[in-house]
Design a protein around this motif. Structure first.
Motif, mmCIF file in Angstrom:
data_model
loop_
_atom_site.group_PDB
_atom_site.id
_atom_site.type_symbol
_atom_site.label_atom_id
_atom_site.label_comp_id
_atom_site.label_asym_id
_atom_site.label_seq_id
_atom_site.Cartn_x
_atom_site.Cartn_y
_atom_site.Cartn_z
ATOM 1 N N SER A 41 67.322 56.171 33.471
ATOM 2 C CA SER A 41 68.056 56.689 32.310
ATOM 3 C C SER A 41 69.492 57.047 32.666
ATOM 4 N N LEU A 42 69.764 57.270 33.953
ATOM 5 C CA LEU A 42 71.134 57.607 34.369
ATOM 6 C C LEU A 42 72.097 56.452 34.168
ATOM 7 N N VAL A 43 71.574 55.222 34.119
ATOM 8 C CA VAL A 43 72.478 54.079 33.976
ATOM 9 C C VAL A 43 73.091 54.040 32.585
ATOM 10 N N SER A 44 72.624 54.882 31.683
ATOM 11 C CA SER A 44 73.227 54.937 30.352
ATOM 12 C C SER A 44 74.687 55.375 30.415
ATOM 13 N N VAL A 45 75.084 56.003 31.514
ATOM 14 C CA VAL A 45 76.466 56.453 31.654
ATOM 15 C C VAL A 45 77.425 55.275 31.734
ATOM 16 N N VAL A 46 76.910 54.101 32.157
ATOM 17 C CA VAL A 46 77.754 52.896 32.206
ATOM 18 C C VAL A 46 77.300 51.890 31.144
ATOM 19 N N ALA A 47 76.548 52.369 30.163
ATOM 20 C CA ALA A 47 76.088 51.533 29.046
ATOM 21 C C ALA A 47 75.372 50.283 29.522
ATOM 22 N N ALA A 48 74.394 50.470 30.416
ATOM 23 C CA ALA A 48 73.658 49.335 30.982
ATOM 24 C C ALA A 48 72.530 48.856 30.074
ATOM 25 N N GLN A 49 72.451 49.373 28.850
ATOM 26 C CA GLN A 49 71.525 48.900 27.814
ATOM 27 C C GLN A 49 70.047 49.113 28.156
ATOM 28 N N ASP A 50 69.759 50.195 28.874
ATOM 29 C CA ASP A 50 68.362 50.549 29.110
ATOM 30 C C ASP A 50 67.819 51.253 27.872
ATOM 31 N N LEU A 51 66.625 51.838 27.989
ATOM 32 C CA LEU A 51 65.992 52.490 26.848
ATOM 33 C C LEU A 51 66.851 53.610 26.279
ATOM 34 N N LEU A 52 67.342 54.496 27.138
ATOM 35 C CA LEU A 52 68.136 55.620 26.653
ATOM 36 C C LEU A 52 69.444 55.139 26.030
ATOM 37 N N THR A 53 70.088 54.124 26.622
ATOM 38 C CA THR A 53 71.331 53.592 26.062
ATOM 39 C C THR A 53 71.100 53.034 24.670
ATOM 40 N N ARG A 54 69.989 52.291 24.497
ATOM 41 C CA ARG A 54 69.687 51.733 23.175
ATOM 42 C C ARG A 54 69.446 52.844 22.164
ATOM 43 N N ALA A 55 68.737 53.906 22.579
ATOM 44 C CA ALA A 55 68.519 55.033 21.674
ATOM 45 C C ALA A 55 69.839 55.701 21.296
ATOM 46 N N GLN A 56 70.732 55.826 22.266
ATOM 47 C CA GLN A 56 72.044 56.423 21.998
ATOM 48 C C GLN A 56 72.859 55.560 21.037
ATOM 49 N N ASN A 57 72.767 54.249 21.217
ATOM 50 C CA ASN A 57 73.500 53.342 20.321
ATOM 51 C C ASN A 57 73.030 53.495 18.877
ATOM 52 N N ILE A 58 71.727 53.702 18.705
ATOM 53 C CA ILE A 58 71.186 53.840 17.341
ATOM 54 C C ILE A 58 71.601 55.170 16.732
ATOM 55 N N TYR A 59 71.438 56.279 17.494
ATOM 56 C CA TYR A 59 71.761 57.575 16.877
ATOM 57 C C TYR A 59 73.268 57.796 16.746
ATOM 58 N N ALA A 60 74.076 56.952 17.409
ATOM 59 C CA ALA A 60 75.527 57.026 17.192
ATOM 60 C C ALA A 60 75.884 56.504 15.802
ATOM 61 N N ARG A 61 74.982 55.685 15.223
ATOM 62 C CA ARG A 61 75.237 55.138 13.890
ATOM 63 C C ARG A 61 74.586 55.969 12.790
#
Length: 288
Positions: A210-230
Protein backbone atom coordinates in the motif's frame (compact mmCIF):
# COMPACT_ATOMS: atom_id res chain seq x y z
CA UNK A 1 -15.07 -42.98 49.92
CA UNK A 2 -16.65 -40.27 47.76
CA UNK A 3 -14.60 -38.57 45.08
CA UNK A 4 -13.32 -35.10 45.87
CA UNK A 5 -14.96 -32.45 43.70
CA UNK A 6 -12.47 -29.90 42.49
CA UNK A 7 -13.88 -26.42 42.03
CA UNK A 8 -11.70 -24.20 39.82
CA UNK A 9 -10.80 -20.80 41.18
CA UNK A 10 -12.83 -17.90 39.83
CA UNK A 11 -10.70 -15.25 38.16
CA UNK A 12 -12.94 -12.25 38.66
CA UNK A 13 -10.34 -9.83 37.36
CA UNK A 14 -10.20 -11.59 34.00
CA UNK A 15 -13.99 -11.64 33.77
CA UNK A 16 -14.22 -7.93 34.47
CA UNK A 17 -11.56 -7.13 31.85
CA UNK A 18 -13.30 -9.39 29.31
CA UNK A 19 -16.65 -7.68 29.97
CA UNK A 20 -15.08 -4.23 29.55
CA UNK A 21 -13.44 -5.26 26.27
CA UNK A 22 -16.70 -6.70 24.93
CA UNK A 23 -18.47 -3.49 25.88
CA UNK A 24 -15.88 -1.28 24.19
CA UNK A 25 -15.93 -3.34 20.99
CA UNK A 26 -19.75 -3.37 20.92
CA UNK A 27 -19.82 0.41 21.46
CA UNK A 28 -17.30 0.99 18.65
CA UNK A 29 -19.29 -1.22 16.25
CA UNK A 30 -22.50 0.60 17.18
CA UNK A 31 -20.94 4.03 16.65
CA UNK A 32 -19.60 3.08 13.21
CA UNK A 33 -22.71 1.19 12.10
CA UNK A 34 -25.08 4.01 13.06
CA UNK A 35 -22.94 6.83 11.70
CA UNK A 36 -24.90 9.08 9.34
CA UNK A 37 -21.69 10.15 7.65
CA UNK A 38 -20.98 6.74 6.11
CA UNK A 39 -22.96 5.67 3.07
CA UNK A 40 -23.12 1.93 3.74
CA UNK A 41 -25.27 1.30 0.69
CA UNK A 42 -22.52 2.42 -1.68
CA UNK A 43 -19.87 0.05 -0.27
CA UNK A 44 -21.23 -3.09 -2.02
CA UNK A 45 -21.19 -1.19 -5.32
CA UNK A 46 -17.40 -0.88 -5.18
CA UNK A 47 -16.48 -4.28 -3.74
CA UNK A 48 -16.30 -5.84 -7.21
CA UNK A 49 -15.68 -2.65 -9.14
CA UNK A 50 -13.41 -3.26 -12.13
CA UNK A 51 -10.97 -0.58 -11.02
CA UNK A 52 -10.70 -2.10 -7.55
CA UNK A 53 -10.21 -5.61 -8.97
CA UNK A 54 -7.42 -4.33 -11.23
CA UNK A 55 -5.76 -2.82 -8.17
CA UNK A 56 -6.01 -6.16 -6.33
CA UNK A 57 -4.30 -7.93 -9.22
CA UNK A 58 -1.44 -5.44 -9.16
CA UNK A 59 -1.14 -5.72 -5.37
CA UNK A 60 -0.82 -9.52 -5.65
CA UNK A 61 1.66 -9.11 -8.51
CA UNK A 62 3.78 -6.71 -6.44
CA UNK A 63 3.72 -9.18 -3.55
CA UNK A 64 4.68 -12.23 -5.60
CA UNK A 65 7.42 -10.55 -7.64
CA UNK A 66 8.97 -8.73 -4.69
CA UNK A 67 9.00 -11.89 -2.55
CA UNK A 68 10.56 -14.01 -5.32
CA UNK A 69 13.26 -11.41 -5.98
CA UNK A 70 13.91 -10.81 -2.28
CA UNK A 71 14.22 -14.55 -1.56
CA UNK A 72 16.79 -14.98 -4.34
CA UNK A 73 18.77 -11.89 -3.34
CA UNK A 74 18.39 -12.74 0.35
CA UNK A 75 19.80 -16.24 -0.19
CA UNK A 76 22.83 -14.77 -1.94
CA UNK A 77 23.34 -12.19 0.80
CA UNK A 78 22.99 -14.80 3.55
CA UNK A 79 25.63 -16.97 1.90
CA UNK A 80 27.93 -13.95 1.52
CA UNK A 81 27.31 -12.97 5.15
CA UNK A 82 28.49 -16.40 6.31
CA UNK A 83 31.48 -16.47 3.94
CA UNK A 84 35.00 -16.42 5.35
CA UNK A 85 35.98 -13.72 2.83
CA UNK A 86 35.81 -10.40 4.72
CA UNK A 87 34.93 -8.43 1.56
CA UNK A 88 31.90 -10.59 0.77
CA UNK A 89 30.80 -10.67 4.40
CA UNK A 90 31.36 -6.93 4.77
CA UNK A 91 29.36 -6.09 1.63
CA UNK A 92 26.42 -8.23 2.79
CA UNK A 93 26.53 -6.66 6.26
CA UNK A 94 26.63 -3.15 4.76
CA UNK A 95 23.68 -3.93 2.48
CA UNK A 96 21.59 -5.29 5.34
CA UNK A 97 22.53 -2.36 7.59
CA UNK A 98 21.58 0.24 4.98
CA UNK A 99 18.29 -1.19 3.75
CA UNK A 100 17.03 -2.12 7.22
CA UNK A 101 18.13 1.24 8.61
CA UNK A 102 16.28 3.49 6.15
CA UNK A 103 12.47 3.74 5.87
CA UNK A 104 10.87 1.85 3.00
CA UNK A 105 8.81 4.90 2.09
CA UNK A 106 12.01 6.92 1.60
CA UNK A 107 13.40 4.16 -0.61
CA UNK A 108 10.26 4.14 -2.78
CA UNK A 109 10.43 7.91 -3.27
CA UNK A 110 14.18 7.67 -3.97
CA UNK A 111 13.80 5.11 -6.77
CA UNK A 112 10.88 7.04 -8.24
CA UNK A 113 13.03 10.20 -8.42
CA UNK A 114 16.30 8.56 -9.44
CA UNK A 115 16.20 10.39 -12.78
CA UNK A 116 17.01 13.61 -10.90
CA UNK A 117 20.67 12.61 -10.65
CA UNK A 118 20.78 9.83 -13.26
CA UNK A 119 18.81 11.41 -16.13
CA UNK A 120 20.00 8.90 -18.74
CA UNK A 121 21.43 5.40 -18.77
CA UNK A 122 24.42 5.17 -21.10
CA UNK A 123 25.92 1.84 -22.17
CA UNK A 124 28.36 2.43 -25.02
CA UNK A 125 26.36 3.84 -27.91
CA UNK A 126 23.10 2.89 -26.22
CA UNK A 127 21.34 5.72 -24.41
CA UNK A 128 17.87 5.83 -22.87
CA UNK A 129 16.07 8.15 -20.49
CA UNK A 130 15.91 6.79 -16.97
CA UNK A 131 12.18 7.58 -16.81
CA UNK A 132 11.56 5.13 -19.64
CA UNK A 133 13.05 2.23 -17.64
CA UNK A 134 12.35 3.23 -14.03
CA UNK A 135 8.61 3.72 -14.22
CA UNK A 136 6.40 3.96 -11.13
CA UNK A 137 5.90 0.19 -11.26
CA UNK A 138 9.63 -0.54 -11.56
CA UNK A 139 10.53 1.98 -8.85
CA UNK A 140 8.02 0.43 -6.44
CA UNK A 141 9.15 -3.10 -7.25
CA UNK A 142 12.83 -2.22 -6.78
CA UNK A 143 12.16 -0.59 -3.42
CA UNK A 144 9.98 -3.45 -2.13
CA UNK A 145 12.34 -6.17 -3.35
CA UNK A 146 15.66 -4.68 -2.26
CA UNK A 147 14.29 -3.68 1.14
CA UNK A 148 12.75 -7.10 1.77
CA UNK A 149 15.95 -8.84 0.64
CA UNK A 150 17.75 -7.42 3.69
CA UNK A 151 15.23 -9.06 6.02
CA UNK A 152 15.25 -12.29 4.01
CA UNK A 153 19.03 -12.45 4.31
CA UNK A 154 18.85 -12.39 8.10
CA UNK A 155 16.01 -14.93 8.15
CA UNK A 156 17.99 -17.33 5.96
CA UNK A 157 21.21 -16.75 7.86
CA UNK A 158 19.41 -17.67 11.09
CA UNK A 159 18.02 -20.81 9.46
CA UNK A 160 21.43 -21.89 8.21
CA UNK A 161 23.04 -21.29 11.60
CA UNK A 162 20.35 -23.44 13.22
CA UNK A 163 21.69 -26.55 11.45
CA UNK A 164 24.24 -28.54 13.43
CA UNK A 165 27.79 -27.97 12.18
CA UNK A 166 28.39 -31.70 12.40
CA UNK A 167 26.29 -32.28 9.30
CA UNK A 168 28.43 -29.90 7.28
CA UNK A 169 31.58 -31.65 8.51
CA UNK A 170 30.11 -35.08 7.67
CA UNK A 171 29.21 -33.87 4.18
CA UNK A 172 32.78 -32.71 3.63
CA UNK A 173 34.07 -36.07 4.88
CA UNK A 174 31.94 -37.77 2.23
CA UNK A 175 33.51 -35.66 -0.49
CA UNK A 176 30.80 -33.07 -0.96
CA UNK A 177 31.93 -29.66 -2.15
CA UNK A 178 30.80 -26.70 -0.01
CA UNK A 179 28.23 -25.80 -2.67
CA UNK A 180 26.85 -29.36 -2.85
CA UNK A 181 26.72 -29.62 0.93
CA UNK A 182 24.81 -26.35 1.12
CA UNK A 183 22.33 -27.20 -1.65
CA UNK A 184 21.72 -30.89 -0.90
CA UNK A 185 22.24 -31.19 2.87
CA UNK A 186 22.15 -27.92 4.81
CA UNK A 187 19.62 -25.75 2.97
CA UNK A 188 16.81 -28.38 2.73
CA UNK A 189 16.92 -28.80 6.50
CA UNK A 190 17.11 -25.05 7.09
CA UNK A 191 13.81 -24.67 5.24
CA UNK A 192 12.00 -25.89 8.37
CA UNK A 193 13.26 -22.82 10.19
CA UNK A 194 13.09 -20.44 7.24
CA UNK A 195 9.61 -21.08 5.80
CA UNK A 196 7.45 -19.87 8.76
CA UNK A 197 9.03 -16.38 8.91
CA UNK A 198 8.95 -16.17 5.11
CA UNK A 199 5.20 -16.77 5.35
CA UNK A 200 4.90 -13.96 7.87
CA UNK A 201 6.91 -11.63 5.63
CA UNK A 202 4.70 -12.48 2.66
CA UNK A 203 1.56 -11.61 4.61
CA UNK A 204 3.21 -8.39 5.74
CA UNK A 205 4.20 -7.61 2.15
CA UNK A 206 0.55 -7.76 1.03
CA UNK A 207 -0.11 -4.78 3.30
CA UNK A 208 3.23 -3.07 2.76
CA UNK A 209 2.49 -2.73 -0.95
CA UNK A 210 0.00 0.00 0.00
CA UNK A 211 3.00 2.32 0.44
CA UNK A 212 3.54 2.37 -3.32
CA UNK A 213 0.44 4.55 -3.58
CA UNK A 214 2.75 7.47 -2.80
CA UNK A 215 4.13 7.14 -6.35
CA UNK A 216 0.74 6.27 -7.87
CA UNK A 217 1.77 2.72 -8.76
CA UNK A 218 -1.91 1.77 -9.28
CA UNK A 219 -2.15 -0.84 -6.53
CA UNK A 220 -5.36 -1.45 -4.57
CA UNK A 221 -5.02 1.59 -2.33
CA UNK A 222 -4.08 3.86 -5.27
CA UNK A 223 -7.17 2.74 -7.19
CA UNK A 224 -9.35 3.39 -4.14
CA UNK A 225 -7.81 6.85 -3.79
CA UNK A 226 -8.44 7.59 -7.46
CA UNK A 227 -12.13 6.76 -7.02
CA UNK A 228 -12.71 8.74 -3.83
CA UNK A 229 -10.88 11.72 -5.35
CA UNK A 230 -13.81 11.91 -7.79
CA UNK A 231 -16.81 11.02 -5.61
CA UNK A 232 -15.45 12.09 -2.17
CA UNK A 233 -16.57 8.79 -0.57
CA UNK A 234 -13.30 8.57 1.33
CA UNK A 235 -14.29 6.38 4.27
CA UNK A 236 -16.40 4.10 2.10
CA UNK A 237 -13.56 3.38 -0.35
CA UNK A 238 -11.09 2.90 2.49
CA UNK A 239 -13.47 0.32 3.98
CA UNK A 240 -13.60 -1.45 0.60
CA UNK A 241 -9.80 -1.52 0.40
CA UNK A 242 -9.52 -2.72 4.00
CA UNK A 243 -11.97 -5.55 3.36
CA UNK A 244 -9.94 -6.75 0.39
CA UNK A 245 -6.68 -6.54 2.37
CA UNK A 246 -8.33 -8.66 5.07
CA UNK A 247 -9.43 -11.22 2.47
CA UNK A 248 -5.96 -11.44 0.93
CA UNK A 249 -4.13 -11.73 4.24
CA UNK A 250 -6.64 -14.33 5.47
CA UNK A 251 -6.08 -16.49 2.38
CA UNK A 252 -2.31 -16.09 2.71
CA UNK A 253 -2.52 -17.00 6.41
CA UNK A 254 -4.42 -20.16 5.47
CA UNK A 255 -1.72 -21.21 3.04
CA UNK A 256 0.93 -20.47 5.65
CA UNK A 257 -0.90 -22.63 8.20
CA UNK A 258 -1.11 -25.57 5.77
CA UNK A 259 2.59 -25.31 4.91
CA UNK A 260 3.62 -25.10 8.56
CA UNK A 261 1.45 -28.11 9.39
CA UNK A 262 3.15 -30.06 6.62
CA UNK A 263 6.58 -29.05 7.90
CA UNK A 264 5.57 -29.71 11.51
CA UNK A 265 4.83 -33.38 10.82
CA UNK A 266 8.43 -34.02 9.86
CA UNK A 267 9.98 -31.69 12.43
CA UNK A 268 8.32 -33.56 15.32
CA UNK A 269 10.96 -36.23 14.85
CA UNK A 270 14.16 -34.93 16.54
CA UNK A 271 16.19 -37.31 14.37
CA UNK A 272 14.48 -36.09 11.21
CA UNK A 273 17.40 -34.00 9.91
CA UNK A 274 19.86 -36.84 10.46
CA UNK A 275 17.53 -39.33 8.80
CA UNK A 276 17.33 -37.05 5.77
CA UNK A 277 21.11 -36.84 5.74
CA UNK A 278 21.45 -40.63 5.96
CA UNK A 279 19.04 -41.07 3.07
CA UNK A 280 21.30 -38.92 0.92
CA UNK A 281 24.35 -40.91 2.04
CA UNK A 282 22.63 -44.21 1.16
CA UNK A 283 21.63 -42.81 -2.23
CA UNK A 284 25.24 -41.83 -2.93
CA UNK A 285 26.41 -45.29 -1.84
CA UNK A 286 23.92 -46.92 -4.20
CA UNK A 287 25.21 -44.84 -7.10
CA UNK A 288 28.75 -45.91 -6.26
Amino acid sequence: MSAVKIIPARHWGQRVIAAVLIGLVAFAIYMVATSRHISWSTIPQYIFDETILDGIQLTVLFTVLSMVISIIVGAILATMRLASNPILSGFASLYIWFFRGTPLLVQIIFWFNIQLFVPTIDIGFFQVDTNVIVTAFVAALLALSLNEAAYMAEIMRGGLLAIDEGQNEAAKALGYTPADAMIRIIFPQALRVIIPPIGNQTISMLKTTSLVSVVAAQDLLTRAQNIYARNFLIIELLIVASLWYLVMTTVASGFQYLIEQRIGRSSNDPMGPWRAFLRVVRAEGTKG
